[in-house]
Design an enzyme around this catalytic site. Structure first.
Site, PDB file in Angstrom:
ATOM      1  N   ARG A 146       0.838  -1.204   0.000  1.00  0.00           N
ATOM      2  CA  ARG A 146       0.000   0.000   0.000  1.00  0.00           C
ATOM      3  C   ARG A 146       0.871   1.252   0.000  1.00  0.00           C
ATOM      4  O   ARG A 146       1.837   1.340   0.756  1.00  0.00           O
ATOM      5  CB  ARG A 146      -0.918   0.014   1.234  1.00  0.00           C
ATOM      6  CG  ARG A 146      -1.827  -1.190   1.261  1.00  0.00           C
ATOM      7  CD  ARG A 146      -2.825  -1.134   2.385  1.00  0.00           C
ATOM      8  NE  ARG A 146      -3.631  -2.342   2.373  1.00  0.00           N
ATOM      9  CZ  ARG A 146      -4.548  -2.650   3.275  1.00  0.00           C
ATOM     10  NH1 ARG A 146      -4.798  -1.804   4.275  1.00  0.00           N
ATOM     11  NH2 ARG A 146      -5.243  -3.769   3.185  1.00  0.00           N
ATOM     12  N   ARG A 165       0.878  -6.125  12.879  1.00  0.00           N
ATOM     13  CA  ARG A 165       0.257  -5.494  14.045  1.00  0.00           C
ATOM     14  C   ARG A 165       0.081  -6.494  15.181  1.00  0.00           C
ATOM     15  O   ARG A 165       0.155  -6.123  16.355  1.00  0.00           O
ATOM     16  CB  ARG A 165      -1.088  -4.872  13.653  1.00  0.00           C
ATOM     17  CG  ARG A 165      -0.877  -3.638  12.776  1.00  0.00           C
ATOM     18  CD  ARG A 165      -2.157  -2.880  12.509  1.00  0.00           C
ATOM     19  NE  ARG A 165      -1.868  -1.688  11.711  1.00  0.00           N
ATOM     20  CZ  ARG A 165      -2.787  -0.792  11.343  1.00  0.00           C
ATOM     21  NH1 ARG A 165      -4.062  -0.964  11.698  1.00  0.00           N
ATOM     22  NH2 ARG A 165      -2.443   0.270  10.638  1.00  0.00           N
ATOM     23  N   GLU A 186      -6.671  -1.192  14.914  1.00  0.00           N
ATOM     24  CA  GLU A 186      -7.266  -2.179  14.006  1.00  0.00           C
ATOM     25  C   GLU A 186      -6.275  -3.295  13.648  1.00  0.00           C
ATOM     26  O   GLU A 186      -5.135  -3.029  13.267  1.00  0.00           O
ATOM     27  CB  GLU A 186      -7.720  -1.462  12.732  1.00  0.00           C
ATOM     28  CG  GLU A 186      -8.273  -2.401  11.688  1.00  0.00           C
ATOM     29  CD  GLU A 186      -8.636  -1.674  10.396  1.00  0.00           C
ATOM     30  OE1 GLU A 186      -8.865  -0.447  10.432  1.00  0.00           O
ATOM     31  OE2 GLU A 186      -8.678  -2.346   9.354  1.00  0.00           O
ATOM     32  N   SER A 244     -10.472  -6.432   9.757  1.00  0.00           N
ATOM     33  CA  SER A 244     -11.661  -5.764   9.285  1.00  0.00           C
ATOM     34  C   SER A 244     -12.464  -6.820   8.542  1.00  0.00           C
ATOM     35  O   SER A 244     -11.984  -7.397   7.577  1.00  0.00           O
ATOM     36  CB  SER A 244     -11.234  -4.638   8.337  1.00  0.00           C
ATOM     37  OG  SER A 244     -12.282  -3.763   8.097  1.00  0.00           O
ATOM     38  N   ARG A 273       2.216   1.060  10.346  1.00  0.00           N
ATOM     39  CA  ARG A 273       1.818   1.459   9.000  1.00  0.00           C
ATOM     40  C   ARG A 273       3.013   1.349   8.052  1.00  0.00           C
ATOM     41  O   ARG A 273       3.843   2.258   7.976  1.00  0.00           O
ATOM     42  CB  ARG A 273       1.265   2.889   9.024  1.00  0.00           C
ATOM     43  CG  ARG A 273       0.507   3.310   7.782  1.00  0.00           C
ATOM     44  CD  ARG A 273      -0.086   4.691   7.935  1.00  0.00           C
ATOM     45  NE  ARG A 273      -1.050   4.743   9.046  1.00  0.00           N
ATOM     46  CZ  ARG A 273      -2.349   4.461   8.915  1.00  0.00           C
ATOM     47  NH1 ARG A 273      -2.837   4.149   7.747  1.00  0.00           N
ATOM     48  NH2 ARG A 273      -3.141   4.528   9.965  1.00  0.00           N
TER      49      ARG A 273
END
Length: 413
Positions: A255, A381, A342, A345, A270
């Site tokens: 990403r 994470r 998070e 999801s 991130r």
RNA sequence: GGCGAGGUGCCGGAGUGGUCGAACGGGGCGGUCUCGAAAAUCGCUGUGGGUCUUUGUGGCUCACCGGGGGUUCGAAUCCCUCCCUCGCCGCCA
């Protein structure tokens, strides 16, 4: 993609539902209705001409005047067709940029502030010392190397070294094995996909800036395994007795993180490249909401096995992703940040992606499938949470019991 | 990357300018036969769009034989181009 039939039949309802996600979408619906009207008029006209042409052609082999009439029709047709060929891609593009409609059970809200917490697992740990952020723990344990990563690849990349690399691998295997035990079929998908695939899952055309592309070959690096997994059955009609189809895959995710320049600049939270184990289900419309609960529980069970504190929230209408009708986020506890972040999801996209990808299901009648996806889990994470939640005063980290067979050690020091 | 072969309906496989949405075979569905099943036999069996509607597993119509473009009164069939699959050669983890 929404069914244009529904927009046509009851535009006000479509607008009302979509404006819960984003009020500016009402204009888009207006434009679509307008173009759709024009398109249908053009199609009817050109079809009539074509019917005339076809019947004249049948007698043209021995009728010269019929040939001339056909030639006249042809130039008219060409005009209509060139108009159509301009209009259709425009309509299509607009339609592709309309997000999915939120399910009625989704809490109304403008942003993540309005997300609804549903449940928590385990109290956040208490420390009799100042807990360190994961990047400090990782660097001092010698398992993260951010400096050399930025030399080689720039910011938001990391080298995991030694036991860090092993921990990541242990987590991947652990998650995959749990998913497989629950009946998910393991898949190792391509990491580069065609633009139409990303259009199918909803990343394109709206989120081009988020994607890494290989222009020369017209391929994109996947931002999540959801993309190649969901598209696996593109252009196919599945037998309903084979449903639900349940898939799991480990892949790196790529990403660009454009537009999040200031956020989470330190650590693993991130990154431009991160590991994730994903699950995808393809189901019937009747069972998709039940399956949404199932995939969420499946993802939660991984954190439970790892004994990591988390909570589950239902995203509000304003925070829902583009393709999703309903989403549960699972957020794990990060002591250094004093808040939940998070890690998964889980979304029901209903028939939104299936319509774009033409994934159909059949028993007596044929209709579009429902597709769901969830992270189970984001590996980086999860790794952060292990370091932070299980850190000891002496700088070592206890490895959760369930992971020890995979990692081979009880403690990281 | 080079050369060669090929891409047709759920599958196999015909079709080289009109009568082809497409022969034939298989599969699937339904009927006959049977106590039942098999066999035999008869019938049905694509998708998408437009439009009409006495909204009916409805009528009419258009498009679709890998994608796009062209020739022609007319294209699955001829031409161009791209993509993909298979085979051989080269390179390569």
């Amino acid at each position: 993609m929404l069914d244009i039939e529904l927009i046509r039949k009851d535009p006000e309802r479509a607008k009302r539902a979509l404006s819960k996600k984003d009020p500016s979408l009402e204009d888009l619906i207006e434009q679509i209705l307008e173009l759709d009207k024009d398109r249908r008029a053009l199609v009817s006209q050109s079809q009539e001409l074509r019917a005339k042409r076809n019947s004249l052609s049948k007698i043209a082999s021995n009728d010269l005047s019929a040939r001339e009439q056909v030639l006249a029709l042809k130039s008219e047709l060409e005009k209509l067709e060139s108009e159509l060929s301009k209009l259709e891609p425009r309509l299509r593009k607009l339609l592709l940029s309309v997000p999915n409609v939120p399910a009625s059970s989704v809490p109304y809200g403008k942003s993540e502030e309005d997300n609804l917490e549903l449940r928590r697992y385990k109290e956040p740990p208490r420390f009799d010392f100042e807990p360190k952020p994961h990047w400090e723990i990782g660097v001092s344990l010698g398992i993260f190397d951010f400096e050399r990563a930025s030399k080689v690849s720039g910011s938001r990349f990391v080298y995991l070294t030694g036991l860090g690399a092993r921990l990541e691998r242990a987590l991947i295997n652990f998650m995959l094995d749990l998913n497989i035990q629950k009946g998910y079929k393991e898949v190792l998908p391509p990491h580069l996909v065609k633009p139409e695939i990303l259009e199918g899952t909803g990343q394109l055309p709206k989120f081009e800036e988020e994607l890494y592309s290989c222009e020369r070959d017209n391929l994109y690096l996947i931002p999540t395994a959801e993309v190649p997994l969901t598209a696996l059955y593109m252009d196919e009609t599945l037998d309903e007795k084979d449903l639900p189809i349940a898939l799991t895959a480990y892949t790196p995710c790529y990403r660009r993180e454009a537009g999040s320049y200031g956020k989470d600049i330190r650590g693993l939270i991130r990154q431009h490249q991160f590991s994730k184990v994903e699950i995808v289900k393809i189901t019937t419309p009747e069972t998709s909401y039940e399956e949404l609960e199932n995939i969420t529980k499946d993802a939660e069970s991984i954190l439970q096995a790892l004994e990591i504190p988390y909570r589950v929230v239902a995203l509000s209408t304003g925070d829902l992703g583009f393709s999703s009708a309903k989403t549960y986020d699972i957020e794990l506890w990060l002591p250094s940040q004093g808040r939940y972040r998070e890690v998964s999801s889980c979304s029901n996209c209903e028939d939104f992606q299936a319509r774009r990808l033409r994934i159909k299901i059949k028993n007596h009648k044929t209709r579009f499938a429902h597709t769901l996806n969830g992270s189970a889990l984001a590996v980086g994470r999860t790794l952060c949470a292990i370091l932070e939640n299980f850190q000891q005063k002496d700088g070592s980290v206890i490895i959760p019991k369930a992971l020890q067979p995979y990692f081979g050690l009880e403690r990281l020091s």
